[in-house]
Design an enzyme around this catalytic site. Structure first.
Site, PDB file in Angstrom:
ATOM      1  N   TYR A  43      -7.479   1.226  -5.302  1.00 48.83           N
ATOM      2  CA  TYR A  43      -7.154   0.582  -4.019  1.00 48.83           C
ATOM      3  C   TYR A  43      -8.442   0.273  -3.240  1.00 48.83           C
ATOM      4  O   TYR A  43      -8.676  -0.856  -2.814  1.00 48.83           O
ATOM      5  CB  TYR A  43      -6.233   1.483  -3.186  1.00 48.83           C
ATOM      6  CG  TYR A  43      -6.115   1.036  -1.744  1.00 48.83           C
ATOM      7  CD1 TYR A  43      -5.399  -0.111  -1.409  1.00 48.83           C
ATOM      8  CD2 TYR A  43      -6.750   1.736  -0.709  1.00 48.83           C
ATOM      9  CE1 TYR A  43      -5.315  -0.540  -0.086  1.00 48.83           C
ATOM     10  CE2 TYR A  43      -6.662   1.320   0.608  1.00 48.83           C
ATOM     11  CZ  TYR A  43      -5.944   0.181   0.914  1.00 48.83           C
ATOM     12  OH  TYR A  43      -5.869  -0.243   2.216  1.00 48.83           O
ATOM     13  N   ASP A  80       4.779 -13.917   3.841  1.00 45.17           N
ATOM     14  CA  ASP A  80       4.987 -12.558   3.315  1.00 45.17           C
ATOM     15  C   ASP A  80       5.983 -12.630   2.164  1.00 45.17           C
ATOM     16  O   ASP A  80       6.953 -13.382   2.226  1.00 45.17           O
ATOM     17  CB  ASP A  80       5.540 -11.656   4.453  1.00 45.17           C
ATOM     18  CG  ASP A  80       5.335 -10.169   4.184  1.00 45.17           C
ATOM     19  OD1 ASP A  80       5.868  -9.679   3.177  1.00 45.17           O
ATOM     20  OD2 ASP A  80       4.667  -9.507   4.992  1.00 45.17           O
ATOM     21  N   LYS A 101     -10.480  -3.399  -2.276  1.00 45.72           N
ATOM     22  CA  LYS A 101     -10.955  -3.842  -0.956  1.00 45.72           C
ATOM     23  C   LYS A 101     -12.449  -4.177  -1.012  1.00 45.72           C
ATOM     24  O   LYS A 101     -12.893  -5.183  -0.465  1.00 45.72           O
ATOM     25  CB  LYS A 101     -10.706  -2.748   0.088  1.00 45.72           C
ATOM     26  CG  LYS A 101      -9.223  -2.498   0.378  1.00 45.72           C
ATOM     27  CD  LYS A 101      -8.583  -3.681   1.071  1.00 45.72           C
ATOM     28  CE  LYS A 101      -7.115  -3.458   1.368  1.00 45.72           C
ATOM     29  NZ  LYS A 101      -6.447  -4.640   1.917  1.00 45.72           N
ATOM     30  N   SER A 154     -10.714  -1.351   4.591  1.00 47.22           N
ATOM     31  CA  SER A 154     -10.331   0.035   4.864  1.00 47.22           C
ATOM     32  C   SER A 154     -11.567   0.923   4.837  1.00 47.22           C
ATOM     33  O   SER A 154     -12.514   0.666   4.071  1.00 47.22           O
ATOM     34  CB  SER A 154      -9.360   0.497   3.780  1.00 47.22           C
ATOM     35  OG  SER A 154      -9.152   1.890   3.864  1.00 47.22           O
TER      36      SER A 154
HETATM   37  P1  NAD Z   1       2.394  -2.935   4.855  1.00 46.16           P
HETATM   38  O1  NAD Z   1       2.748  -2.641   3.447  1.00 46.16           O
HETATM   39  O2  NAD Z   1       3.278  -2.426   5.930  1.00 46.16           O
HETATM   40  O3  NAD Z   1       2.211  -4.500   5.062  1.00 46.16           O
HETATM   41  C1  NAD Z   1       1.695  -5.338   4.054  1.00 46.16           C
HETATM   42  C2  NAD Z   1       2.570  -6.586   3.999  1.00 46.16           C
HETATM   43  O4  NAD Z   1       2.061  -7.451   2.979  1.00 46.16           O
HETATM   44  C3  NAD Z   1       4.024  -6.283   3.641  1.00 46.16           C
HETATM   45  O5  NAD Z   1       4.867  -6.924   4.578  1.00 46.16           O
HETATM   46  C4  NAD Z   1       4.185  -6.847   2.223  1.00 46.16           C
HETATM   47  O6  NAD Z   1       5.508  -7.306   2.001  1.00 46.16           O
HETATM   48  C5  NAD Z   1       3.142  -7.965   2.223  1.00 46.16           C
HETATM   49  N1  NAD Z   1       2.597  -8.293   0.889  1.00 46.16           N
HETATM   50  C6  NAD Z   1       2.080  -7.434  -0.031  1.00 46.16           C
HETATM   51  N2  NAD Z   1       1.677  -8.114  -1.115  1.00 46.16           N
HETATM   52  C7  NAD Z   1       1.925  -9.423  -0.871  1.00 46.16           C
HETATM   53  C8  NAD Z   1       1.719 -10.632  -1.606  1.00 46.16           C
HETATM   54  N3  NAD Z   1       1.222 -10.613  -2.852  1.00 46.16           N
HETATM   55  N4  NAD Z   1       2.069 -11.813  -1.044  1.00 46.16           N
HETATM   56  C9  NAD Z   1       2.603 -11.843   0.211  1.00 46.16           C
HETATM   57  N5  NAD Z   1       2.835 -10.745   0.937  1.00 46.16           N
HETATM   58  C10 NAD Z   1       2.499  -9.539   0.409  1.00 46.16           C
HETATM   59  O7  NAD Z   1       0.904  -2.401   5.086  1.00 46.16           O
HETATM   60  P2  NAD Z   1       0.075  -2.272   6.427  1.00 46.16           P
HETATM   61  O8  NAD Z   1      -0.095  -0.826   6.719  1.00 46.16           O
HETATM   62  O9  NAD Z   1       0.625  -3.172   7.457  1.00 46.16           O
HETATM   63  O10 NAD Z   1      -1.328  -2.791   5.909  1.00 46.16           O
HETATM   64  C11 NAD Z   1      -1.789  -4.105   6.145  1.00 46.16           C
HETATM   65  C12 NAD Z   1      -3.178  -4.262   5.551  1.00 46.16           C
HETATM   66  O11 NAD Z   1      -4.051  -3.284   6.115  1.00 46.16           O
HETATM   67  C13 NAD Z   1      -3.258  -4.049   4.040  1.00 46.16           C
HETATM   68  O12 NAD Z   1      -4.189  -4.966   3.528  1.00 46.16           O
HETATM   69  C14 NAD Z   1      -3.762  -2.630   3.901  1.00 46.16           C
HETATM   70  O13 NAD Z   1      -4.447  -2.445   2.693  1.00 46.16           O
HETATM   71  C15 NAD Z   1      -4.701  -2.544   5.085  1.00 46.16           C
HETATM   72  N6  NAD Z   1      -4.937  -1.167   5.570  1.00 46.16           N
HETATM   73  C16 NAD Z   1      -3.907  -0.418   6.024  1.00 46.16           C
HETATM   74  C17 NAD Z   1      -4.137   0.873   6.500  1.00 46.16           C
HETATM   75  C18 NAD Z   1      -3.018   1.740   7.022  1.00 46.16           C
HETATM   76  O14 NAD Z   1      -3.259   2.909   7.304  1.00 46.16           O
HETATM   77  N7  NAD Z   1      -1.810   1.232   7.201  1.00 46.16           N
HETATM   78  C19 NAD Z   1      -5.427   1.399   6.503  1.00 46.16           C
HETATM   79  C20 NAD Z   1      -6.475   0.600   6.031  1.00 46.16           C
HETATM   80  C21 NAD Z   1      -6.208  -0.690   5.576  1.00 46.16           C
HETATM   81  C1  UD1 Z   2      -5.204   7.674   3.300  1.00 50.40           C
HETATM   82  C2  UD1 Z   2      -5.703   6.792   2.198  1.00 50.40           C
HETATM   83  C3  UD1 Z   2      -6.546   5.669   2.775  1.00 50.40           C
HETATM   84  C4  UD1 Z   2      -5.847   4.930   3.890  1.00 50.40           C
HETATM   85  C5  UD1 Z   2      -5.396   5.945   4.937  1.00 50.40           C
HETATM   86  C6  UD1 Z   2      -4.622   5.320   6.062  1.00 50.40           C
HETATM   87  C7  UD1 Z   2      -5.950   8.465   0.396  1.00 50.40           C
HETATM   88  C8  UD1 Z   2      -6.911   9.199  -0.472  1.00 50.40           C
HETATM   89  N1  UD1 Z   2      -6.493   7.606   1.278  1.00 50.40           N
HETATM   90  O1  UD1 Z   2      -6.305   8.304   3.829  1.00 50.40           O
HETATM   91  O2  UD1 Z   2      -6.867   4.742   1.780  1.00 50.40           O
HETATM   92  O3  UD1 Z   2      -6.728   3.990   4.459  1.00 50.40           O
HETATM   93  O4  UD1 Z   2      -4.557   6.903   4.297  1.00 50.40           O
HETATM   94  O5  UD1 Z   2      -3.472   4.717   5.577  1.00 50.40           O
HETATM   95  O6  UD1 Z   2      -4.741   8.590   0.293  1.00 50.40           O
HETATM   96  N2  UD1 Z   2      -2.351  15.396   5.056  1.00 50.40           N
HETATM   97  C9  UD1 Z   2      -1.639  16.586   5.020  1.00 50.40           C
HETATM   98  N3  UD1 Z   2      -0.337  16.548   4.619  1.00 50.40           N
HETATM   99  C10 UD1 Z   2       0.292  15.373   4.270  1.00 50.40           C
HETATM  100  C11 UD1 Z   2      -0.433  14.177   4.316  1.00 50.40           C
HETATM  101  C12 UD1 Z   2      -1.759  14.216   4.701  1.00 50.40           C
HETATM  102  O7  UD1 Z   2      -2.170  17.646   5.338  1.00 50.40           O
HETATM  103  O8  UD1 Z   2       1.478  15.413   3.895  1.00 50.40           O
HETATM  104  C13 UD1 Z   2      -3.743  15.424   5.535  1.00 50.40           C
HETATM  105  C14 UD1 Z   2      -4.757  14.862   4.554  1.00 50.40           C
HETATM  106  O9  UD1 Z   2      -5.233  15.870   3.711  1.00 50.40           O
HETATM  107  C15 UD1 Z   2      -5.827  14.336   5.520  1.00 50.40           C
HETATM  108  C16 UD1 Z   2      -5.026  13.867   6.741  1.00 50.40           C
HETATM  109  O10 UD1 Z   2      -3.793  14.580   6.671  1.00 50.40           O
HETATM  110  O11 UD1 Z   2      -6.681  15.363   5.922  1.00 50.40           O
HETATM  111  C17 UD1 Z   2      -4.739  12.374   6.767  1.00 50.40           C
HETATM  112  O12 UD1 Z   2      -4.114  12.003   5.541  1.00 50.40           O
HETATM  113  P1  UD1 Z   2      -3.548  10.514   5.320  1.00 50.40           P
HETATM  114  O13 UD1 Z   2      -2.668  10.128   6.452  1.00 50.40           O
HETATM  115  O14 UD1 Z   2      -2.980  10.447   3.958  1.00 50.40           O
HETATM  116  O15 UD1 Z   2      -4.847   9.598   5.472  1.00 50.40           O
HETATM  117  P2  UD1 Z   2      -6.238   9.609   4.649  1.00 50.40           P
HETATM  118  O16 UD1 Z   2      -6.318  10.751   3.740  1.00 50.40           O
HETATM  119  O17 UD1 Z   2      -7.334   9.445   5.643  1.00 50.40           O
END
Ligand code: NAD
Ligand code: UD1
Length: 346
Positions: A155, A33, A159, A131
Site C-alpha cells: 500500500y 467513484d 503511494k 499517506s
Molecule cells: P475510502 O475507501 O473511504 O474512499 C476511497 C473511495 O475511492 C471509495 O469511495 C471507493 O469506492 C473509491 N475507489 C477505490 N478505487 C477506485 C477506482 N479504481 N475507481 C474509482 N473509484 C475508486 O478511503 P478514504 O479513507 O476516504 O481514503 C481516501 C484516500 O486517502 C485514499 O487514496 C487513501 O489511500 C488515502 N489515505 C487515507 C487515510 C485514512 O486514514 N483514511 C490515510 C492516508 C491516506
Molecule cells: C494505519 C495504516 C496507515 C494508514 C493509517 C490511517 C498500518 C500499518 N498502517 O496506520 O497506512 O495511513 O492507518 O488510516 O496499518 N491500535 C490498537 N488496536 C487496534 C487498532 C490499532 O491498539 O485495534 C493501535 C496501533 O497499534 C497504533 C494506533 O492504534 O498504535 C493507530 O493504529 P491505526 O488506526 O491502525 O493507524 P496506523 O497504525 O497509524
C-alpha cells in the site's frame, strides 16, 4: 466561466467530508467513484448538509475511455474540468500485503490511466492523497517532508510510486501542478453527525474500532502493545479531525490552481496521542466505557509517528484547528446516531 473539480473517490470517508468543504468554498465538484468502498447514501447525506445534489458519475479510474467521456462532457457543458482531486484508492495495509497485484493495479495503474486521460484533455492540475505510510520507520521525529521514503508494505509503496510519477510529470511539463498530501491519521466525523467513517467488516484502524466498542457492536479494544518506548507504553499517532483534513484539500486545490510545479506536504497536527490517551478522551466525550485488553504488538507497527506540519502552514496557509476531544465528540455523534453506518436510516 464555470469550472469543474473532478473528485475521484468522492463517495468515501475523506471524499464526502471534502465535498462539504469544497462546496462551502464555492467549488463545483463532480464525483467519480466506482463504489467499491464508497456509498450513495453518503453522497445523499452530503446533499443534505450542503443543500444541493453533488453530481456523480459511477466509473473506475482505470477506465480511460470513461474518463475521456467525463472530460468531454464537462467541456461541452461549458464547465471544463480544471483540476483533479485524486482520492480513489484501496487503503488497507494488510490486504495490500495479501493482494499486491490488486493494489498496484488499482492505485498505481489507476493513477497512470487518469494522468493519461488528463493529458489528452489538457487538464494540468492534480492533488493527490498520499499517506504518512510512505515514510516507514522514523529516523527522527517529527517526520518532515525530507524524511527518507521507505514504505514497508505494498500500500505504502503504491503511494510512493505515484509520488515519483507525479514528480516526473511536473518536471516534464512546467505548466503542470502536482500537490501531494501526506495524511497522518484522520478520525472523527462532520459535526452534523450525518457523515462519518463506515468501514466494511471489522475495522482495522483504531478509531472506528473504539466507536464500535462504545456502541456495543464489538466487545473490547485490543491495545496492540504496551511495551513501546513511550510514556504509557502504547503507540503514539498524530490524529487529525477529518474536517481539518477536508479543509486542507480546499487549500491544496487553491494552491494547485495558482502554482505550477511540485509540492509535497504533510497534513497533521504535530501532536502525538497514545492509544490509552485516545481511549480516555473518547470515554470522556461519549460517557461510555471502552473496555480494553492488552494484546501483542501488531506486526509492522511503529511505536511513534507524528508530523511536522509547518510546511503546510507556510505553503498552503493550513493549520489543523480541532483537538482530540472534538474529534472524539464528533466521531461519537456520528457512530451513536448511525450504529450501522450508512445502512442506518436517518
Ligand atoms: P475510502 O475507501 O473511504 O474512499 C476511497 C473511495 O475511492 C471509495 O469511495 C471507493 O469506492 C473509491 N475507489 C477505490 N478505487 C477506485 C477506482 N479504481 N475507481 C474509482 N473509484 C475508486 O478511503 P478514504 O479513507 O476516504 O481514503 C481516501 C484516500 O486517502 C485514499 O487514496 C487513501 O489511500 C488515502 N489515505 C487515507 C487515510 C485514512 O486514514 N483514511 C490515510 C492516508 C491516506
Ligand atoms: C494505519 C495504516 C496507515 C494508514 C493509517 C490511517 C498500518 C500499518 N498502517 O496506520 O497506512 O495511513 O492507518 O488510516 O496499518 N491500535 C490498537 N488496536 C487496534 C487498532 C490499532 O491498539 O485495534 C493501535 C496501533 O497499534 C497504533 C494506533 O492504534 O498504535 C493507530 O493504529 P491505526 O488506526 O491502525 O493507524 P496506523 O497504525 O497509524
Amino acid at each position: 466561466m464555470a469550472q469543474t473539480l473532478l473528485v475521484t473517490g468522492g463517495a468515501g470517508y475523506i471524499g464526502t467530508h471534502t465535498l462539504v468543504e469544497l462546496v462551502a468554498a464555492g467549488w463545483q465538484p463532480l464525483v467519480y467513484d466506482n463504489f467499491s468502498n464508497g456509498s450513495r447514501e453518503a453522497l445523499a447525506r452530503v446533499a443534505r448538509i450542503v443543500g444541493r445534489e453533488i453530481p456523480c458519475i459511477e466509473g473506475d479510474v482505470r477506465d480511460g475511455a470513461a474518463l475521456d467521456a467525463v472530460f468531454a462532457q464537462c467541456a461541452s457543458a461549458g464547465a471544463p474540468v480544471t483540476c483533479v482531486l485524486h482520492l480513489a484508492a484501496l487503503k488497507v495495509v494488510g490486504e495490500s500485503i495479501e493482494q499486491p497485484v490488486r493494489y498496484y493495479d488499482n492505485n498505481v495503474q489507476g493513477t497512470l490511466v487518469l494522468l493519461a486521460a488528463m493529458e489528452r484533455a489538457r487538464v494540468r492540475r492534480f492533488v493527490f492523497s498520499s499517506s504518512a505510510n510512505v515514510y516507514g520507520e522514523p529516523e527522527a521525529l517529527p517526520y518532515t517532508e525530507g524524511h527518507r521514503i521507505s514504505p514497508t508494505n505494498p500500500y505504502g509503496r503504491s503511494k510512493s510510486m505515484v509520488e515519483t510519477v507525479l514528480r516526473d510529470v511536473a518536471t516534464a511539463d512546467p505548466s503542470f501542478s502536482a500537490v501531494v498530501l501526506r495524511y497522518f491519521n484522520p478520525i472523527g466525523a462532520h459535526p452534523s453527525g450525518l457523515i462519518g467513517e463506515d468501514p466494511r467488516g471489522v475495522p482495522d484502524n483504531i478509531f472506528p474500532y473504539i466507536t464500535q466498542v462504545a456502541v456495543g457492536q464489538l466487545a473490547a479494544l485490543s491495545v496492540f502493545g504496551d511495551d513501546y518506548p513511550t510514556p504509557d507504553g502504547t503507540g503514539i499517532r498524530d490524529y487529525l479531525h477529518i474536517v481539518d483534513l477536508a479543509r486542507g484539500h480546499v487549500k491544496a486545490v487553491e494552491y494547485a490552481m495558482a502554482h505550477p510545479g511540485w509540492l509535497v506536504t504533510n497534513l497533521g497536527t504535530g501532536r502525538g496521542t497514545s492509544v490509552l490517551e485516545l481511549v480516555a478522551a473518547f470515554e470522556k466525550a461519549s460517557g461510555r466505557p471502552v473496555p480494553c485488553r492488552i494484546a501483542p504488538r501488531r506486526a509492522g507497527d511503529i511505536g511513534e509517528a507524528w508530523a511536522d506540519p509547518s510546511l503546510a502552514a507556510r505553503t498552503l496557509g493550513w493549520t489543523a484547528q480541532y483537538d482530540i476531544d472534538t474529534m472524539c465528540a464528533d466521531g461519537w455523534r456520528w457512530q451513536s446516531g448511525n450504529p450501522d453506518g450508512y445502512t442506518t436510516s436517518a
